[in-house]
Write a protein that holds these residues in place. Structure first.
Motif, PDB file in Angstrom:
ATOM      1  N   ARG A 289      33.274  34.125  50.312  1.00 19.71           N
ATOM      2  CA  ARG A 289      32.797  33.744  48.983  1.00 19.71           C
ATOM      3  C   ARG A 289      33.854  33.807  47.882  1.00 19.71           C
ATOM      4  NH1 ARG A 289      28.707  36.695  51.504  1.00 19.71           N
ATOM      5  NH2 ARG A 289      26.646  35.684  51.520  1.00 19.71           N
ATOM      6  N   TYR A 290      34.934  34.546  48.084  1.00 17.72           N
ATOM      7  CA  TYR A 290      35.862  34.816  46.987  1.00 17.72           C
ATOM      8  C   TYR A 290      37.308  34.406  47.273  1.00 17.72           C
ATOM      9  CZ  TYR A 290      32.045  37.598  45.060  1.00 17.72           C
ATOM     10  OH  TYR A 290      30.830  37.997  44.553  1.00 17.72           O
ATOM     11  N   LEU A 291      37.627  34.099  48.507  1.00 13.95           N
ATOM     12  CA  LEU A 291      38.997  33.762  48.874  1.00 13.95           C
ATOM     13  C   LEU A 291      39.154  32.247  48.923  1.00 13.95           C
ATOM     14  CD1 LEU A 291      41.582  35.414  49.744  1.00 13.95           C
ATOM     15  CD2 LEU A 291      40.986  34.793  52.096  1.00 13.95           C
ATOM     16  N   THR A 292      40.183  31.732  48.219  1.00  9.02           N
ATOM     17  CA  THR A 292      40.375  30.286  48.203  1.00  9.02           C
ATOM     18  C   THR A 292      40.864  29.788  49.566  1.00  9.02           C
ATOM     19  OG1 THR A 292      42.656  30.513  47.415  1.00  9.02           O
ATOM     20  CG2 THR A 292      40.942  30.281  45.755  1.00  9.02           C
ATOM     21  N   PRO A 293      40.448  28.550  49.919  1.00 10.96           N
ATOM     22  CA  PRO A 293      39.584  27.642  49.152  1.00 10.96           C
ATOM     23  C   PRO A 293      38.113  28.038  49.284  1.00 10.96           C
ATOM     24  CG  PRO A 293      40.201  26.623  51.228  1.00 10.96           C
ATOM     25  CD  PRO A 293      40.945  27.924  51.172  1.00 10.96           C
ATOM     26  N   VAL A 294      37.382  27.917  48.181  1.00 13.03           N
ATOM     27  CA  VAL A 294      35.974  28.307  48.183  1.00 13.03           C
ATOM     28  C   VAL A 294      35.044  27.102  48.251  1.00 13.03           C
ATOM     29  CG1 VAL A 294      36.366  30.482  46.981  1.00 13.03           C
ATOM     30  CG2 VAL A 294      36.001  28.407  45.653  1.00 13.03           C
ATOM     31  N   GLY A 295      35.598  25.945  48.515  1.00 12.26           N
ATOM     32  CA  GLY A 295      34.791  24.737  48.657  1.00 12.26           C
ATOM     33  C   GLY A 295      35.678  23.550  48.913  1.00 12.26           C
TER      34      GLY A 295
ATOM     35  N   GLY B 106      36.158  20.989  47.182  1.00  7.72           N
ATOM     36  CA  GLY B 106      36.863  20.496  46.008  1.00  7.72           C
ATOM     37  C   GLY B 106      37.867  21.474  45.431  1.00  7.72           C
ATOM     38  N   ASP B 107      38.106  22.587  46.106  1.00 10.47           N
ATOM     39  CA  ASP B 107      39.020  23.613  45.596  1.00 10.47           C
ATOM     40  C   ASP B 107      40.456  23.241  45.963  1.00 10.47           C
ATOM     41  OD1 ASP B 107      40.369  25.856  44.804  1.00 10.47           O
ATOM     42  OD2 ASP B 107      39.111  27.283  45.888  1.00 10.47           O
ATOM     43  N   SER B 108      41.260  22.918  44.969  1.00  8.32           N
ATOM     44  CA  SER B 108      42.647  22.525  45.216  1.00  8.32           C
ATOM     45  C   SER B 108      43.617  23.687  45.034  1.00  8.32           C
ATOM     46  CB  SER B 108      43.036  21.386  44.261  1.00  8.32           C
ATOM     47  OG  SER B 108      42.907  21.811  42.904  1.00  8.32           O
ATOM     48  N   SER B 109      43.104  24.911  44.838  1.00  3.57           N
ATOM     49  CA  SER B 109      43.970  26.086  44.679  1.00  3.57           C
ATOM     50  C   SER B 109      44.726  26.374  45.968  1.00  3.57           C
ATOM     51  CB  SER B 109      43.130  27.319  44.324  1.00  3.57           C
ATOM     52  OG  SER B 109      42.346  27.088  43.184  1.00  3.57           O
ATOM     53  N   PRO B 110      45.885  26.998  45.868  1.00  9.84           N
ATOM     54  CA  PRO B 110      46.565  27.439  47.088  1.00  9.84           C
ATOM     55  C   PRO B 110      45.658  28.370  47.885  1.00  9.84           C
ATOM     56  CG  PRO B 110      48.010  27.637  45.186  1.00  9.84           C
ATOM     57  CD  PRO B 110      46.651  27.316  44.652  1.00  9.84           C
ATOM     58  N   ALA B 111      45.742  28.289  49.172  1.00  9.43           N
ATOM     59  CA  ALA B 111      44.892  29.131  50.023  1.00  9.43           C
ATOM     60  C   ALA B 111      45.287  30.601  49.884  1.00  9.43           C
ATOM     61  CB  ALA B 111      45.022  28.696  51.477  1.00  9.43           C
ATOM     62  N   GLY B 112      44.284  31.476  49.987  1.00  7.27           N
ATOM     63  CA  GLY B 112      44.559  32.906  50.035  1.00  7.27           C
ATOM     64  C   GLY B 112      44.512  33.635  48.722  1.00  7.27           C
ATOM     65  N   ILE B 113      44.016  33.002  47.656  1.00  6.72           N
ATOM     66  CA  ILE B 113      43.882  33.684  46.372  1.00  6.72           C
ATOM     67  C   ILE B 113      42.501  34.334  46.304  1.00  6.72           C
ATOM     68  CG2 ILE B 113      43.740  33.396  43.870  1.00  6.72           C
ATOM     69  CD1 ILE B 113      45.643  31.024  44.157  1.00  6.72           C
ATOM     70  N   LEU B 114      42.464  35.631  46.045  1.00  6.53           N
ATOM     71  CA  LEU B 114      41.192  36.337  45.922  1.00  6.53           C
ATOM     72  C   LEU B 114      40.720  36.225  44.474  1.00  6.53           C
ATOM     73  CD1 LEU B 114      39.070  38.031  47.391  1.00  6.53           C
ATOM     74  CD2 LEU B 114      40.340  40.073  46.693  1.00  6.53           C
ATOM     75  N   ARG B 115      39.683  35.449  44.282  1.00  7.44           N
ATOM     76  CA  ARG B 115      39.194  35.186  42.933  1.00  7.44           C
ATOM     77  C   ARG B 115      38.267  36.294  42.426  1.00  7.44           C
ATOM     78  NH1 ARG B 115      37.745  28.710  42.840  1.00  7.44           N
ATOM     79  NH2 ARG B 115      39.871  27.990  42.474  1.00  7.44           N
ATOM     80  N   HIS B 116      38.010  36.245  41.134  1.00  8.60           N
ATOM     81  CA  HIS B 116      37.009  37.078  40.469  1.00  8.60           C
ATOM     82  C   HIS B 116      37.310  38.571  40.529  1.00  8.60           C
ATOM     83  CE1 HIS B 116      34.877  33.403  39.906  1.00  8.60           C
ATOM     84  NE2 HIS B 116      34.661  33.232  41.196  1.00  8.60           N
ATOM     85  N   GLY B 117      38.558  38.897  40.202  1.00  7.37           N
ATOM     86  CA  GLY B 117      38.874  40.287  39.918  1.00  7.37           C
ATOM     87  C   GLY B 117      38.698  40.511  38.426  1.00  7.37           C
ATOM     88  N   CYS B 118      38.280  41.714  38.050  1.00 11.10           N
ATOM     89  CA  CYS B 118      38.044  42.002  36.633  1.00 11.10           C
ATOM     90  C   CYS B 118      38.857  43.228  36.233  1.00 11.10           C
ATOM     91  CB  CYS B 118      36.564  42.234  36.376  1.00 11.10           C
ATOM     92  SG  CYS B 118      36.182  42.640  34.653  1.00 11.10           S
ATOM     93  N   GLY B 119      39.977  42.999  35.510  1.00 13.97           N
ATOM     94  CA  GLY B 119      40.770  44.125  35.039  1.00 13.97           C
ATOM     95  C   GLY B 119      40.007  44.917  33.996  1.00 13.97           C
ATOM     96  N   THR B 120      39.590  44.265  32.959  1.00 18.27           N
ATOM     97  CA  THR B 120      38.746  44.831  31.917  1.00 18.27           C
ATOM     98  C   THR B 120      37.855  43.715  31.406  1.00 18.27           C
ATOM     99  OG1 THR B 120      40.470  46.397  31.267  1.00 18.27           O
ATOM    100  CG2 THR B 120      38.712  46.026  29.694  1.00 18.27           C
ATOM    101  N   ARG B 121      36.578  43.977  31.236  1.00 19.37           N
ATOM    102  CA  ARG B 121      35.657  42.923  30.804  1.00 19.37           C
ATOM    103  C   ARG B 121      36.168  42.250  29.535  1.00 19.37           C
ATOM    104  NH1 ARG B 121      32.934  47.670  28.650  1.00 19.37           N
ATOM    105  NH2 ARG B 121      32.708  47.378  26.400  1.00 19.37           N
ATOM    106  N   PRO B 122      35.997  40.958  29.361  1.00 23.29           N
ATOM    107  CA  PRO B 122      35.348  40.018  30.286  1.00 23.29           C
ATOM    108  C   PRO B 122      36.357  39.237  31.134  1.00 23.29           C
ATOM    109  CG  PRO B 122      35.570  38.992  28.148  1.00 23.29           C
ATOM    110  CD  PRO B 122      36.221  40.351  28.035  1.00 23.29           C
ATOM    111  N   ALA B 123      37.524  39.814  31.390  1.00 22.59           N
ATOM    112  CA  ALA B 123      38.559  39.120  32.160  1.00 22.59           C
ATOM    113  C   ALA B 123      38.062  38.781  33.565  1.00 22.59           C
ATOM    114  CB  ALA B 123      39.809  39.992  32.253  1.00 22.59           C
ATOM    115  N   ASP B 124      38.523  37.630  34.071  1.00 20.90           N
ATOM    116  CA  ASP B 124      38.131  37.186  35.399  1.00 20.90           C
ATOM    117  C   ASP B 124      39.292  36.405  35.992  1.00 20.90           C
ATOM    118  OD1 ASP B 124      35.640  36.475  37.316  1.00 20.90           O
ATOM    119  OD2 ASP B 124      36.915  34.707  37.083  1.00 20.90           O
ATOM    120  N   GLY B 125      39.809  36.879  37.138  1.00 23.29           N
ATOM    121  CA  GLY B 125      40.932  36.179  37.748  1.00 23.29           C
ATOM    122  C   GLY B 125      41.447  36.917  38.966  1.00 23.29           C
TER     123      GLY B 125
END
Length: 340
Positions: free
Chosen positions: A282-288, A290-309
Motif C-alpha cells: 500500500r505504501y511502496l512505489t509504484p502504488v498503481g 499510473g504511478d511514475s515515481s521511481p520504484a522503492g519509495i516508501l510514501r506517507h511518512g510524517c516527520g511532524t504534522r501535517p508533513a507527508d512524504g
C-alpha cells in the motif's frame, strides 16, 4: 547493502557519506548514536578500519558527555541540558557496541542507567509512550526550553523548588498533544528497549519492550500502519506514518527472538510480517498503474504534522526488516529440511 551483496558501489557510497560525518562526533547532540552507529560502527564491522572504530568510540564518548549523573539520563541537545527524549533509546546502541568492543563496562553501565530511568519516566503503565521529559539538571534552573523535531524552540519560566535530578514535567511535542503517544516515539521505544534487552539481558527491558509492543499492536489500524499519533486516529490530522510502521515491524521481529513466551513470539513475528507486507502493498512505489515515481519509495511518512512524504527512517528500517525476514525464512527452511 555492502554487507549483504559485497557490491563495491555500496561500499563507495557508504564511505562517501561516512566521510562527511568523521571528525564531528564531539559536536553532536544525543543523535551521535544514530549517526555513528549506523555509519562508523557498521562500517568498521565490514572493513575493520581503525578510523571508523575510533569514530564509533568517540560517538560513545559524546553520549558520556551528555549523560547527567543527577538524573541518570543522557540530555537530548547539550551538556547539562534539562530534557531527554525517547528517541535516545536508539542511540544507546553505540554504547552497547563500545562496551563489547573495548571490554570497558562503563559504557554498558551508562546505557543501563539511561534505559532504566527512561522506562520509569517515559513508558506509561499501559505501554503507551511519552516523548520528552524535563528535569532539574542540578542547577535549580527556573527556565526551560522546548525543542526537537521540526517544531520551533520555545522557552518559558517555570518556577520550581525541585531538587537536583527531580522530574519537572513530561510531554509529547511531535505528536498530537502533550499527553498522547506519538507513534514513531512508541516505535523508538519498542526497538530501543528490545535492543537494550538483547545487549544486557536485563529482564526489566524485555518486560518494557513487551508492554510497549502489546500497546502498539492493540492500537494499530486495520492495515497495520499507524497514524502519526495513536491518540489522533486521523480525526484532526489525517497523517499516517509509514516510518513508524517500518520501525515497529523491525522491533517486533527482534523482540520475537527474545521473548520466552512462545505464543507472544509467534504473535510478534506474525505482526511484523503483516505490517511489512502492508507497507509493500500500500505504501511502496509504484502504488498503481499510473504511478511514475521511481520504484522503492516508501510514501506517507510524517516527520511532524501535517508533513507527508518519504522519510529516511522508513526507507532504512523497511530494508533492514526485509533482510531480517528473508534470513528468518532461510533459517526456517533449513531447519525444516534438516528435520525431514
Amino acid at each position: 547493502m555492502y554487507a549483504r551483496t559485497h557490491d563495491e558501489k555500496y561500499r563507495r557510497w557508504a564511505e562517501l557519506w561516512n566521510s562527511r560525518l568523521l571528525g564531528s562526533e564531539s559536536q553532536q547532540n544525543h543523535d551521535s548514536g544514530f549517526l555513528y552507529y549506523y555509519s562508523s560502527v557498521l562500517g568498521f564491522q565490514q572493513t575493520r578500519s581503525p578510523q571508523l572504530e575510533q569514530s564509533g568510540l568517540q560517538a560513545a564518548q559524546r553520549l558520556g558527555q551528555l549523560f547527567n549523573p543527577q538524573t541518570h539520563l543522557i540530555a537530548a541537545w547539550e551538556v547539562n541540558g534539562d530534557d531527554s527524549i525517547v528517541d535516545t533509546m536508539m542511540n544507546l546502541q553505540v554504547l552497547w557496541w563500545a562496551s563489547e568492543q573495548t571490554g570497558d563496562p562503563k559504557w554498558r553501565e551508562l546505557g543501563l542507567q539511561h534505559a532504566r530511568k527512561a522506562a520509569e519516566w517515559l513508558v506509561r503503565p499501559d505501554g503507551s509512550v511519552a516523548q520528552s521529559v524535563h528535569f532539574n539538571p542540578g542547577d535549580g534552573r527556573q527556565r526551560v526550553e522546548l525543542r526537537g523535531g521540526s517544531t520551533r524552540s520555545v522557552s518559558f519560566d517555570l518556577p520550581n523548588n525541585n531538587a537536583s535530578g527531580d522530574l519537572l514535567f513530561i510531554h509529547t511535542h511531535q505528536g498530537f498533544a502533550a499527553g498522547t503517544t506519538w507513534s514513531r516515539g512508541a516505535a523508538w521505544a519498542l526497538y530501543g528497549f528490545t535492543q537494550a534487552s538483547a545487549a544486557t539481558h536485563d529482564a526489566r527491558f524485555l518486560a518494557t519492550a513487551e508492554k510497549v509492543a502489546d500497546y502498539i499492536i492493540s492500537e494499530l489500524p486495520e492495515d497495520g500502519v499507524p497514524w502519526f499519533d495513536f491518540d489522533d486516529q486521523g480525526v484532526h490530522y489525517r497523517n499516517r506514518d509509514s516510518s513508524a510502521a517500518a520501525i515497529i515491524a523491525g522491533g517486533l521481529l527482534k523482540l520475537s527472538r527474545q521473548t520466552v513466551d512462545k505464543n507472544k513470539a509467534a504473535r510478534y513475528r506474525e505482526q511484523s510480517r503483516r505490517i511489512t507486507q502492508s507497507l509493500i502493498d500500500r505504501y511502496l512505489t509504484p502504488v498503481g498503474s499510473g504511478d511514475s515515481s521511481p520504484a522503492g519509495i516508501l510514501r506517507h511518512g510524517c516527520g511532524t504534522r501535517p508533513a507527508d512524504g518519504m522519510l529516511i527512517y522508513g526507507q532504512y528500517y523497511l530494508l533492514e526488516t526485509l533482510l531480517a525476514l528473508e534470513d528468518n525464512e532461510k533459517k526456517s527452511s533449513g531447519s525444516s529440511g534438516g528435520a525431514q
